[in-house]
Design a protein around this motif. Sequence first.
Motif, short mmCIF file in Angstrom:
data_model
loop_
_atom_site.label_atom_id
_atom_site.label_comp_id
_atom_site.label_asym_id
_atom_site.label_seq_id
_atom_site.Cartn_x
_atom_site.Cartn_y
_atom_site.Cartn_z
N ASP A 1 -2.75 -8.29 -1.89
CA ASP A 1 -2.48 -7.13 -1.42
C ASP A 1 -3.75 -6.45 -1.37
OD1 ASP A 1 -1.96 -4.65 -0.88
OD2 ASP A 1 -0.68 -4.31 -2.75
N ASP A 2 -4.48 -6.04 -0.09
CA ASP A 2 -5.50 -5.35 0.35
C ASP A 2 -4.98 -3.91 0.98
OD1 ASP A 2 -4.35 -6.04 2.63
OD2 ASP A 2 -6.57 -6.28 3.79
N GLN A 3 -3.90 -3.51 0.65
CA GLN A 3 -3.32 -2.28 1.18
C GLN A 3 -3.04 -2.27 2.49
OE1 GLN A 3 -2.82 -0.03 -1.44
NE2 GLN A 3 -3.77 -1.52 -2.67
N SER A 4 -2.91 -3.41 3.13
CA SER A 4 -2.42 -3.69 4.31
C SER A 4 -0.87 -3.96 4.55
CB SER A 4 -3.16 -4.54 5.17
OG SER A 4 -3.03 -5.83 4.87
N TYR B 1 -7.47 -8.01 -7.30
CA TYR B 1 -6.44 -8.01 -6.22
C TYR B 1 -5.10 -8.63 -6.67
CZ TYR B 1 -10.29 -6.77 -3.20
OH TYR B 1 -11.44 -6.10 -2.63
#
Length: 161
Positions: A47-50, A33
């Motif tokens: 960053d978890d794509q949210s 990540y």
Amino acid sequence: MKLLLRGIPLFFLLFTSFSLSTKPFKIQENKNYTVKRVIDGDTFVIDDQSAKGVKVRFIGIDAPESRNTGRKTIGYFGKEAKKYLTTRLDGKQVSLTFDTAKQDRYGRILAYVYLDGMFLNAELVERGYAVSATFPPNVKYANYFVELERKARRNGVGLWK
């Protein structure tokens, strides 16, 4: 009636803690990540794509506060701990592993953090940027962190200068 009213705050606290810890858990172990930003010496955002990312709290360690908040004041060596962690993590890829509890009551991910194969939780204690702070049930490396803290104290490094 008094007894009933006393139980309401406890029930609310337990319910809130339970509801936070039952949020869908999407973070995967041993996946890389990107670190979006460092909050302080023991917490950062991945960053978890949210839009906001996810807060990650290091398991087994505690760094001094780097800023004043409602109840906490800047701790000795807190700004240095944040600066060191920022230098190590900002924009880099980390891998996370977990212990028994995967989230805390604030919804943060609880993790052992690896950067280029280096066990960062241990590095922070060994270099004196954090102290050992074990909270059951996450006790996998408790003795190891205590030993690293003793070594840092003996060597007078970081906050033990």
